[in-house]
Structures are given as C-alpha cells and as structure tokens.
Write an enzyme that holds these catalytic residues in place. Sequence first.
Site, mmCIF file in Angstrom:
data_model
loop_
_atom_site.group_PDB
_atom_site.id
_atom_site.type_symbol
_atom_site.label_atom_id
_atom_site.label_comp_id
_atom_site.label_asym_id
_atom_site.label_seq_id
_atom_site.Cartn_x
_atom_site.Cartn_y
_atom_site.Cartn_z
ATOM 1 N N GLY A 1 -3.228 -4.961 2.940
ATOM 2 C CA GLY A 1 -4.399 -4.104 2.762
ATOM 3 C C GLY A 1 -4.258 -3.242 1.525
ATOM 4 N N GLN B 1 4.897 -1.764 4.596
ATOM 5 C CA GLN B 1 5.025 -0.360 4.207
ATOM 6 C C GLN B 1 4.833 0.565 5.403
ATOM 7 O OE1 GLN B 1 1.991 -0.246 1.233
ATOM 8 N NE2 GLN B 1 3.182 -1.418 -0.263
ATOM 9 N N HIS C 1 3.867 -11.845 -0.249
ATOM 10 C CA HIS C 1 2.864 -12.558 0.542
ATOM 11 C C HIS C 1 3.321 -13.983 0.852
ATOM 12 C CE1 HIS C 1 -0.629 -9.759 0.460
ATOM 13 N NE2 HIS C 1 0.087 -9.240 -0.534
ATOM 14 N N GLY D 1 0.807 -1.831 -5.183
ATOM 15 C CA GLY D 1 1.086 -0.762 -6.124
ATOM 16 C C GLY D 1 1.966 0.326 -5.554
ATOM 17 N N PHE D 2 2.309 0.208 -4.255
ATOM 18 C CA PHE D 2 3.196 1.151 -3.585
ATOM 19 C C PHE D 2 4.394 0.381 -3.040
ATOM 20 C CE2 PHE D 2 -0.880 3.198 -3.605
ATOM 21 C CZ PHE D 2 -0.620 4.561 -3.692
ATOM 22 N N GLY E 1 -4.866 0.436 -0.947
ATOM 23 C CA GLY E 1 -4.745 1.885 -0.868
ATOM 24 C C GLY E 1 -3.337 2.396 -0.639
ATOM 25 N N SER F 1 -6.977 -6.528 -0.548
ATOM 26 C CA SER F 1 -5.983 -5.619 -1.114
ATOM 27 C C SER F 1 -6.353 -5.154 -2.517
ATOM 28 C CB SER F 1 -4.601 -6.294 -1.144
ATOM 29 O OG SER F 1 -4.122 -6.521 0.166
ATOM 30 N N ASN G 1 1.037 -8.505 -4.451
ATOM 31 C CA ASN G 1 -0.111 -7.674 -4.822
ATOM 32 C C ASN G 1 0.051 -6.309 -4.181
ATOM 33 O OD1 ASN G 1 -2.554 -6.463 -5.365
ATOM 34 N ND2 ASN G 1 -3.710 -7.697 -3.898
ATOM 35 N N GLU H 1 1.991 -16.006 2.794
ATOM 36 C CA GLU H 1 0.830 -16.890 2.938
ATOM 37 C C GLU H 1 0.314 -17.370 1.582
ATOM 38 O OE1 GLU H 1 -1.108 -13.233 1.649
ATOM 39 O OE2 GLU H 1 0.609 -13.659 2.941
ATOM 40 N N CYS I 1 3.064 -6.819 3.357
ATOM 41 C CA CYS I 1 2.512 -5.931 2.338
ATOM 42 C C CYS I 1 2.261 -4.526 2.903
ATOM 43 C CB CYS I 1 1.258 -6.542 1.732
ATOM 44 S SG CYS I 1 0.753 -5.763 0.178
ATOM 45 N N LEU I 2 1.012 -4.111 3.083
ATOM 46 C CA LEU I 2 0.757 -2.790 3.660
ATOM 47 C C LEU I 2 1.369 -2.693 5.048
ATOM 48 C CD1 LEU I 2 -0.633 -0.021 3.443
ATOM 49 C CD2 LEU I 2 -2.682 -1.066 4.413
#
Length: 371
Positions: free
Chosen positions: A229, A261, A345, A301-302, A231, A51, A299, A347, A257-258
């Site tokens: 992940g 999203q 997260h 940023g979006f 981006g 990530s 972790n 984990e 996380c990703l």
Amino acid sequence: MTTLTSAPGFLLLEDGTRFAGELVGPATPTVAEVVFTTNMTGYQEVFTDPSYEGQIVVMTAPMIGNYGVNAEDPESPAPHVAGVIVRELSPTYSNWRASGDLPGWLGEASIPVLTEVDTRRLTKYLRTAGVMRGVVGAGEEPTADAVAALEACPSMEGLDLASRVSTRKSYTWGDPGAKHRIIAYDYGIKRNILRLFEAHDCAITVVPSDTPAEEVLEQAPDGVFLSNGPGDPAAVEYAPAIIRKIAESGVPTFGICLGHQLIGLTFGGSTTKMPYGHRGGNHPVLDVESGHVLITSQNHGFAVAGGREGVTDAPALEVTHVNLNDGSIEGVAHRELPVFGVQYHPEAAPGPHDAVPLFDRFLESVRGRRR
C-alpha cells in the site's frame, strides 16, 4: 490510435528546479511527490499499482507505450498515479494482446503525461537531492496557480494513503472450495497477489484496512495476509493493534511491502523515510539464512529502521533479508510467532519472479498450524 496533441509543459520541483517538456492531457496543475522507477517494461502494472497513489512517476525507460495496454495486466481497476513523466511517449503500439494505446488510456483517466523530458538528468537529480514534491503544468514557465498548488501539497510523511485506497467492503477471490482460507487486509492490494494465492489453492477474503481483529478471527482463517500500500506506514495508526491481536492468536501472518512495515511497527520498531526509495525490477536482496541473492521487484519510499544486525527497538524480530545496495531491511520474522514479512514484491507484476516461493513458505506455516 490516439492522436497525440501536446503543448509546452514543465515539472517544477519544490526546491525550484525546473524541467521542460511537452504536456499531454489535463492542463490543470498536478501536484504530488515525484519518484522514479527503473522498470523497463510493465508500465500498465506500475500505473495501476495502488502503492503509487499520490505520486508522479518518472519512467527511466526511454520509450513508453510501444506495446499498448490490455485488460489483463492492470493491478487495480484504474490508474493510481497522479502523473507520468517520460522521455518519449509512443503514439503507436504493436502487441497481439493490446486492446488500446497508452495515451488514450491515460487520457480517459485524466492522468497528465509530461513527455520530451530529459529523464536521465531528472532521475540522477532525484537520486542526489532525494525525491520531493513537484507540480506538472502547462506553459513555458510555472504560473502563480502552479506555484501555490505546489506549496500547498502535503509531504508524504504523515499521510495515511492506505485508508484512501482500501476497499470499502469485503469481497472474495478464488474458488470457495479451495484448500486454504486466507483473509487479506487491503492497504492497497495488487491483483497479482490474489492471482498467486488462487494458484496456490487458496480462497481469499479481502477486508478493509481497519477491520477489527475480532471480526477476522471469528472467521477462523487458516492465515492472514497484510498487503502492500501507499503512504507513510506510521500514519496507519490503527493497524499495529489489530496485527498484534491476530499474531498473538497464533494465526500465520504474512506481510508484503506496507504490510511488512506494519509488522515492524507492531512489535516495537520504527520506520524511516528513504532518500529516494526503491522502485523497479532489478533490486538485489540477500536471503540472510541461505546466502542466496534474489533479484526483486520493489516499490517503496519508507523502510523499517535498522539493518542486518537487527530491527531498531524490536528484539522480537529477526532480520531475514537485506538490500545489497544500501543495507536496508528487506525482510523480518518474529522469533516465536508464525509472522513474517518482506519489503519487496514476490508477486512481481512487473518484475522478476525469484521470490514467488515466499507464498509456499507462508502456506507451509498454514499447513503446519492445521496439522
């Protein structure tokens, strides 16, 4: 031990702000988005977390490297960070698990480290101005090549980095005879996620990020996992259609996380770039239903657009968790389908373990469907 050799170096941010330091490693200008993490330990896990692909990471802990590196803690086969910025890089280490030193390990991966930086001032600046692109290079002043490289660096918005870090072919993890069969979409999956699934009696098949839904459903999995992940989630344009087909088939689906999203995008929501994101192991999250507060590892940023009142333009989703610092969405669940995701997260690796029971929640859904 690696003998540290350094030369004057700098970090130049895209707004023209410069921070001086000592450069250890490659002198070629390195450009990427500059972010910071509040983790006090776990630097090896941070640097190998996919990530962090395409990011220069500022460590807020004052000394990095004092316990070395080992073969057990990496979250992927190699570092993913573009560069590292620290106050002090320890040339020695002391830990019974260590197999080497951090400077040598980063040097083997050609990761530049800018040391002797006032990381407190830098972190406060990024919190105020927001994370931005930057270039790390050698010398007292930025060269024309460094400035040109920075100007050519793409913004994180619009970047599909998940496809870059995803596995190119499927692989398995865990005991093939385990009780549950999980298929995990790899957008940048961390090894500790696989370890925890294995500890919960699961056999995992990890598949590339663009694997068609039909191919996954043909394998009749007990559940589907959507990984973390890097981006911009909105740039992973192929994912929502895949996730919708799997979700509407009734297969329990869990995203981190990703992956969380992408669940938001799948059901009509949108995502937004945060000013400086959440990165570290001390972020408080409210479980809306129970009222319990979890200290979490994060972790990203979006974020999924919306707040405690709901996900913007996605009435099929309910908000299950919110961040207590800024009210952003930290968890969603579908109101009818067995689909849920969390932004943080569970984990950990590194970080607190308050949220590990989310794996039990997912497997309860798996067992319920099997019954």
